[in-house]
Motif scaffolding. Structure first.
Motif, short mmCIF file in Angstrom:
data_model
loop_
_atom_site.label_atom_id
_atom_site.label_comp_id
_atom_site.label_asym_id
_atom_site.label_seq_id
_atom_site.Cartn_x
_atom_site.Cartn_y
_atom_site.Cartn_z
N PRO A 186 -10.99 -1.01 11.76
CA PRO A 186 -11.28 -1.56 10.43
C PRO A 186 -11.57 -0.44 9.43
O PRO A 186 -12.16 0.58 9.79
CB PRO A 186 -12.53 -2.41 10.66
CG PRO A 186 -13.16 -1.86 11.89
CD PRO A 186 -12.07 -1.27 12.73
N ALA A 187 -11.13 -0.63 8.20
CA ALA A 187 -11.37 0.36 7.14
C ALA A 187 -11.96 -0.36 5.94
O ALA A 187 -11.87 -1.59 5.83
CB ALA A 187 -10.05 1.03 6.76
N ALA A 188 -12.57 0.41 5.04
CA ALA A 188 -13.12 -0.19 3.81
C ALA A 188 -11.98 -0.83 3.02
O ALA A 188 -10.90 -0.25 2.88
CB ALA A 188 -13.82 0.88 2.98
N THR A 189 -12.24 -2.04 2.52
CA THR A 189 -11.18 -2.82 1.85
C THR A 189 -11.17 -2.55 0.35
O THR A 189 -12.17 -2.79 -0.34
CB THR A 189 -11.41 -4.32 2.11
OG1 THR A 189 -11.34 -4.53 3.53
CG2 THR A 189 -10.37 -5.18 1.42
N PRO A 190 -10.04 -2.07 -0.17
CA PRO A 190 -9.93 -1.83 -1.61
C PRO A 190 -9.37 -3.06 -2.32
O PRO A 190 -8.84 -3.97 -1.68
CB PRO A 190 -8.91 -0.69 -1.68
CG PRO A 190 -8.03 -0.93 -0.47
CD PRO A 190 -8.83 -1.64 0.57
N GLU A 191 -9.47 -3.08 -3.64
CA GLU A 191 -9.03 -4.24 -4.42
C GLU A 191 -7.54 -4.50 -4.28
O GLU A 191 -7.09 -5.63 -4.48
CB GLU A 191 -9.36 -4.04 -5.92
CG GLU A 191 -10.84 -4.08 -6.26
CD GLU A 191 -11.54 -2.74 -6.02
OE1 GLU A 191 -10.93 -1.80 -5.46
OE2 GLU A 191 -12.73 -2.64 -6.40
N TRP A 192 -6.76 -3.47 -3.95
CA TRP A 192 -5.31 -3.68 -3.89
C TRP A 192 -4.85 -4.39 -2.63
O TRP A 192 -3.70 -4.79 -2.51
CB TRP A 192 -4.52 -2.37 -4.08
CG TRP A 192 -4.92 -1.21 -3.21
CD1 TRP A 192 -5.68 -0.14 -3.58
CD2 TRP A 192 -4.60 -0.99 -1.82
NE1 TRP A 192 -5.85 0.73 -2.53
CE2 TRP A 192 -5.19 0.24 -1.43
CE3 TRP A 192 -3.86 -1.69 -0.86
CZ2 TRP A 192 -5.08 0.76 -0.15
CZ3 TRP A 192 -3.75 -1.17 0.42
CH2 TRP A 192 -4.36 0.04 0.77
N LYS A 193 -5.75 -4.57 -1.66
CA LYS A 193 -5.30 -5.28 -0.45
C LYS A 193 -4.83 -6.68 -0.81
O LYS A 193 -5.48 -7.38 -1.57
CB LYS A 193 -6.42 -5.36 0.59
CG LYS A 193 -5.86 -5.78 1.96
CD LYS A 193 -6.92 -6.31 2.90
CE LYS A 193 -7.04 -7.81 2.83
NZ LYS A 193 -6.01 -8.56 3.56
N ARG A 194 -3.70 -7.08 -0.24
CA ARG A 194 -3.16 -8.42 -0.50
C ARG A 194 -4.17 -9.49 -0.12
O ARG A 194 -4.75 -9.42 0.97
CB ARG A 194 -1.92 -8.66 0.37
CG ARG A 194 -0.59 -8.57 -0.35
CD ARG A 194 0.55 -9.09 0.51
NE ARG A 194 0.61 -8.55 1.86
CZ ARG A 194 1.14 -7.36 2.17
NH1 ARG A 194 1.63 -6.58 1.23
NH2 ARG A 194 1.18 -6.94 3.43
N PRO A 195 -4.38 -10.48 -1.00
CA PRO A 195 -5.28 -11.58 -0.63
C PRO A 195 -4.72 -12.38 0.55
O PRO A 195 -3.50 -12.44 0.73
CB PRO A 195 -5.32 -12.46 -1.88
CG PRO A 195 -4.85 -11.59 -2.98
CD PRO A 195 -3.89 -10.61 -2.38
N ASN A 196 -5.61 -12.93 1.32
CA ASN A 196 -5.21 -13.85 2.38
C ASN A 196 -6.22 -15.00 2.33
O ASN A 196 -7.34 -14.88 2.80
CB ASN A 196 -5.23 -13.14 3.73
CG ASN A 196 -4.82 -14.06 4.86
OD1 ASN A 196 -4.46 -15.22 4.62
ND2 ASN A 196 -4.87 -13.58 6.08
N LEU A 197 -5.78 -16.08 1.69
CA LEU A 197 -6.73 -17.14 1.33
C LEU A 197 -6.86 -18.13 2.48
O LEU A 197 -6.05 -19.03 2.64
CB LEU A 197 -6.25 -17.81 0.04
CG LEU A 197 -6.00 -16.79 -1.08
CD1 LEU A 197 -5.21 -17.39 -2.21
CD2 LEU A 197 -7.31 -16.19 -1.58
#
Ligand code: UD1
Length: 369
Positions: free
Chosen positions: A165-176
């Protein structure tokens, strides 16, 4: 003349701290809040510290209340929302209505009479699983857990090896992955779209796991620390799902309040989305133990259930570098001290442990793994 700011949901756990923060900065604040019983209990009033704040009881979907609330307002912080992920999976209409129709009602009114800025409270739940790194060091945006491939709780790569696991940035694709996440994504996107169309400035804050004094201990649908505090206060062990090694970013409510103030003020924030977290990741088991110690109940060991909760993500913690660079946001609250403050507050509360009740609601509907 200082700005007049409307805070929807201003009587809630986060809204109250945002209100206090803005008052300290010299803003004139008005609150619109429906004081729902699940959050506020039978006492549906503002705490004494906010007794002087103008509060309009009502829902954003109530036209009259909204018109009154917006009269003479320069900017809006929109925090009013239903907040239970599990509950959103059966009270679907209630969640979509409160969160998305609520935001629609607010924005439609603002389209007639624009304000300078609208900051909306979004959520890390829009990411689903956080960002992962595969064996070759490549980022993986669409990690999912598949119990069929591996016996591990962690998402695995094609070869069956757990990913890092890595820190999640804003550009990561949403997965709703829940109705709640869907409604939060709609709220943030609708806010950014409509504000831009009418010459207003929209900002969305994706809040990670917010904790602190004032958290609704008796609301079984809020975050894990409130649930654990309520269990411990009643002499029961925290019930930890999976193996307890799932990681989250716990951010203190005072840091979140500061983030809202920065998002309201900073010229660079217009039209942007920011992660708001502490930038530190911790396991659920670790925080269960730390909270027990903070509550002087270190002898109550957490109970690791080995069972998962449907729809839970394994790891998600914040990459906060964008908020730091553009807003100057840095979480300043020390976690151990934050837990101590939560513990002290919880000790003075009557926490009704309604977890069992909430769990049976989910079980009845087959929503627990
Ligand atoms: C979810 C939402 C988040 C929302 C928050 C509070 C997602 C991905 N995120 O976060 O947007 O703000 O709920 O509503 O949907 N846990 C236990 N025992 C418990 C309760 C929880 O072990 O009694 C574990 C969960 O399995 C999870 C972790 O604690 O691994 C955190 O749970 P929770 O506080 O509910 O928040 P999230 O699921 O991270």
């Amino acid at each position: 003349m200082s700005e007049r700011v409307l805070i929807t949901g201003g009587a809630g756990f986060i809204g109250r701290r945002v209100t206090e923060n803005l008052l300290r900065r010299g803003y004139r604040v008005r609150i619109l809040d429906s004081f729902v019983e699940q959050v506020h209990g039978p006492r549906r009033t503002l705490p004494d510290a906010l007794a002087d704040v103008e509060a309009i009881p009502g829902d954003v979907r109530d036209e009259d209340a909204l018109r009154k609330a917006l009269a003479g307002i320069d900017s809006v912080l929109h925090l009013a929302a239903e907040v239970g992920v599990g509950q959103s999976m059966y009270a679907i209409e209630r969640y979509v209505s409160a969160n998305d129709l609520g935001t629609a009602a607010l924005l439609e009114r603002l389209a007639h009479k624009p304000v300078r800025r609208v900051v909306v409270a979004s959520s890390m739940s829009v990411y689903g699983e956080g960002l992962y790194i595969d064996r070759d060091g490549n980022p993986v945006e669409d990690a999912e857990r598949s119990n069929a491939v591996s016996l591990s709780w962690d998402p695995v790569d094609a070869s069956g090896a757990p990913m890092i696991p890595a820190a999640t940035p804003e550009w990561k694709r949403p997965n709703l992955a829940s109705v709640y996440a869907l409604t939060k994504f709609v709220q943030e996107q609708m806010t950014l779209t409509v504000t831009a169309a009418y010459g207003m400035e929209g900002v969305a804050l994706r809040l990670f796991n917010v904790y602190g004094p004032g958290q609704a201990l008796s609301n079984p649908y809020t975050g894990v620390l409130a649930i654990f505090a309520s269990r411990l206060a009643n002499g029961k062990p925290p019930l930890v799902f999976e193996d307890g090694r799932q990681r989250r970013d716990f951010v203190h409510v005072d840091d979140v309040a500061e983030a809202f103030a920065l998002a309201l003020e900073h010229p660079k924030a217009a039209g942007k989305i920011y992660n708001i977290g502490s930038g530190q990741d911790r396991s659920v088991l670790q925080v269960a133990e730390m909270l027990a110690a903070a509550m002087n109940k270190a002898e109550i060991a957490p109970e690791v259930s080995g069972k998962g909760r449907k729809g839970d993500v394994r790891h998600c913690f914040a990459d906060t570098s964008k908020a730091e660079k553009e807003l100057g946001f840095v979480a300043r609250q020390d976690f151990t001290q934050g837990l101590a403050a939560l513990a002290e507050w919880a000790a003075g509360q009557q926490a009704h442990d309604r977890i069992a009740e909430a769990r049976s609601e989910l079980e009845k509907r087959g929503l627990v793994a």
